[in-house]
Design a protein around this motif. Structure first.
Motif, PDB file in Angstrom:
ATOM      1  N   VAL A 164     -31.520  16.041  65.677  1.00  0.00           N
ATOM      2  CA  VAL A 164     -30.266  15.320  65.956  1.00  0.00           C
ATOM      3  C   VAL A 164     -30.255  13.857  66.401  1.00  0.00           C
ATOM      4  O   VAL A 164     -29.608  13.140  65.985  1.00  0.00           O
ATOM      5  CB  VAL A 164     -29.123  16.047  66.975  1.00  0.00           C
ATOM      6  CG1 VAL A 164     -27.912  15.338  67.027  1.00  0.00           C
ATOM      7  CG2 VAL A 164     -28.825  17.229  66.116  1.00  0.00           C
ATOM      8  N   ASN A 165     -31.475  13.730  67.310  1.00  0.00           N
ATOM      9  CA  ASN A 165     -31.725  12.619  67.829  1.00  0.00           C
ATOM     10  C   ASN A 165     -31.978  11.285  66.816  1.00  0.00           C
ATOM     11  O   ASN A 165     -31.920  10.301  67.075  1.00  0.00           O
ATOM     12  CB  ASN A 165     -32.782  12.624  68.992  1.00  0.00           C
ATOM     13  CG  ASN A 165     -32.143  12.958  70.287  1.00  0.00           C
ATOM     14  OD1 ASN A 165     -31.717  14.099  70.215  1.00  0.00           O
ATOM     15  ND2 ASN A 165     -32.044  12.206  71.357  1.00  0.00           N
ATOM     16  N   THR A 166     -32.611  11.856  65.703  1.00  0.00           N
ATOM     17  CA  THR A 166     -32.967  11.027  64.650  1.00  0.00           C
ATOM     18  C   THR A 166     -31.930  10.131  64.024  1.00  0.00           C
ATOM     19  O   THR A 166     -32.057   9.181  63.387  1.00  0.00           O
ATOM     20  CB  THR A 166     -34.129  11.641  63.771  1.00  0.00           C
ATOM     21  OG1 THR A 166     -33.244  12.493  63.053  1.00  0.00           O
ATOM     22  CG2 THR A 166     -35.037  12.406  64.363  1.00  0.00           C
ATOM     23  N   TRP A 167     -30.598  10.921  63.914  1.00  0.00           N
ATOM     24  CA  TRP A 167     -29.622  10.456  62.968  1.00  0.00           C
ATOM     25  C   TRP A 167     -28.302  10.199  63.675  1.00  0.00           C
ATOM     26  O   TRP A 167     -27.417   9.306  63.434  1.00  0.00           O
ATOM     27  CB  TRP A 167     -29.573  11.279  61.866  1.00  0.00           C
ATOM     28  CG  TRP A 167     -28.782  12.714  62.137  1.00  0.00           C
ATOM     29  CD1 TRP A 167     -29.670  13.759  62.469  1.00  0.00           C
ATOM     30  CD2 TRP A 167     -27.554  12.971  62.496  1.00  0.00           C
ATOM     31  NE1 TRP A 167     -28.824  14.889  62.605  1.00  0.00           N
ATOM     32  CE2 TRP A 167     -27.579  14.504  62.818  1.00  0.00           C
ATOM     33  CE3 TRP A 167     -26.520  12.350  62.639  1.00  0.00           C
ATOM     34  CZ2 TRP A 167     -26.325  15.163  62.929  1.00  0.00           C
ATOM     35  CZ3 TRP A 167     -25.088  13.166  62.869  1.00  0.00           C
ATOM     36  CH2 TRP A 167     -25.274  14.349  63.147  1.00  0.00           C
ATOM     37  N   TYR A 168     -28.217  10.898  64.888  1.00  0.00           N
ATOM     38  CA  TYR A 168     -26.543  10.826  65.510  1.00  0.00           C
ATOM     39  C   TYR A 168     -26.494   9.337  66.035  1.00  0.00           C
ATOM     40  O   TYR A 168     -27.393   9.058  66.857  1.00  0.00           O
ATOM     41  CB  TYR A 168     -26.438  11.816  66.568  1.00  0.00           C
ATOM     42  CG  TYR A 168     -25.051  11.812  67.148  1.00  0.00           C
ATOM     43  CD1 TYR A 168     -24.146  12.204  66.672  1.00  0.00           C
ATOM     44  CD2 TYR A 168     -24.844  10.919  68.446  1.00  0.00           C
ATOM     45  CE1 TYR A 168     -22.676  12.111  66.946  1.00  0.00           C
ATOM     46  CE2 TYR A 168     -23.637  11.050  68.934  1.00  0.00           C
ATOM     47  CZ  TYR A 168     -22.745  11.593  68.047  1.00  0.00           C
ATOM     48  OH  TYR A 168     -21.173  11.287  68.637  1.00  0.00           O
ATOM     49  N   ARG A 169     -25.332   8.783  65.952  1.00  0.00           N
ATOM     50  CA  ARG A 169     -25.021   7.641  66.544  1.00  0.00           C
ATOM     51  C   ARG A 169     -23.564   7.828  66.966  1.00  0.00           C
ATOM     52  O   ARG A 169     -22.778   8.166  66.264  1.00  0.00           O
ATOM     53  CB  ARG A 169     -24.952   6.202  65.745  1.00  0.00           C
ATOM     54  CG  ARG A 169     -26.486   5.871  65.367  1.00  0.00           C
ATOM     55  CD  ARG A 169     -27.605   5.507  66.052  1.00  0.00           C
ATOM     56  NE  ARG A 169     -28.729   5.490  65.988  1.00  0.00           N
ATOM     57  CZ  ARG A 169     -29.717   6.118  65.665  1.00  0.00           C
ATOM     58  NH1 ARG A 169     -29.269   7.585  66.192  1.00  0.00           N
ATOM     59  NH2 ARG A 169     -30.825   5.708  65.387  1.00  0.00           N
TER      60      ARG A 169
END
Length: 200
Positions: A166-171
Motif C-alpha cells: 500500500v505504501n508504494t501507491w497510497y496518497r
C-alpha cells in the motif's frame, strides 16, 4: 565527549534521526554522508558525532526503533482470541501503522543489505518476531478449520508483502481514504485464506 554548547540531546538527537531517515529514503544509505546529515540538521559535521558514533549505528538504531515501535503497537492492538478477528485486526493495523511511516518502511525493507553482520542479525531477529504474528494467526485459523492455508510461512510472508505494498501507491486525498483502504485490504486478507466472511 561534551555536547556542543546550546544543544539539547532530547531535541537534536531525534532531529538527527529524522534527517537521516529523510535522506536515506530519498537518496539511499550508501549515497548519504554524515556531512549531509549534519547540514540537514543545521549543525557542524563534527557535532554530529555527539549524537551517533557513525552512520552504520544510525541506520541500525533507526531500524531497531521502527521495529520495536511496530511490535509494541501490535501488542496493544491485538484483540486476541478468534483467528478471523485477529486477521482482520492485523491487516488493518499493518496498513494504519505503515502508512504513517513511509520513509521508515522504505528503509526497513530496502536498506537491510547495508547493515553489517551483527546489526543485520539484530534487525532480522526483530523482523522475524513480527513475521511470526501473521504466521501464528494463520496457523490458528487453519487448526480451527476457518482458514485454508497451504503453507503458513509462505502465506504469512505473502500477507505482509500485500499489505506493505500500500505504501508504494497510497496518497492522502486520493480516491480512497484510509478507512476504505483498510477495509478493502482486510477483506482481501480474508479472501486469500478462503475466509471471505467478516469476523464475528
Amino acid at each position: 565527549m561534551a555536547r556542543p554548547s546550546g544543544s539539547d540531546a532530547g531535541v537534536t538527537g531525534p532531529r538527527v534521526r529524522a534527517a537521516a531517515e529523510r535522506l536515506f529514503a530519498r537518496h539511499g544509505y550508501a549515497a548519504v554522508s554524515m556531512r549531509q546529515i549534519a547540514a540537514e540538521v543545521g549543525i557542524g559535521a563534527g557535532a554530529l558525532y555527539h549524537y551517533t558514533p557513525d552512520k552504520q549505528t544510525l541506520l541500525r538504531d533507526m531500524m531497531r526503533e521502527h521495529l520495536e515501535a511496530l511490535l509494541t503497537a501490535w501488542q496493544a492492538a491485538d484483540p486476541g482470541g478468534d483467528a478471523l478477528a485477529r486477521l482482520d485486526a492485523f491487516a488493518r493495523f499493518h496498513i494504519r501503522f505503515h502508512l504513517d511511516r513511509p520513509d521508515a518502511v522504505f528503509i526497513a525493507y530496502m536498506e537491510l543489505r547495508a547493515l553489517e553482520p551483527a546489526a543485520f542479525a539484530e534487525i532480522e531477529a526483530l523482523r522475524r518476531r513480527y513475521e511470526a504474528v501473521p504466521e501464528a494467526i494463520l496457523r490458528a485459523g487453519a487448526a480451527a478449520e476457518v482458514m485454508e492455508v497451504a503453507d503458513v510461512k509462505l502465506a504469512g510472508m505473502a500477507l505482509i508483502a500485500m499489505l506493505t505494498g500500500v505504501n508504494t501507491w497510497y496518497r492522502d486525498g486520493g480516491r480512497l481514504d484510509r478507512a476504505a483502504v483498510e477495509a478493502i485490504y482486510a477483506r482481501m486478507a480474508m479472501g486469500m485464506v478462503g475466509a471471505a466472511r467478516a469476523p464475528a
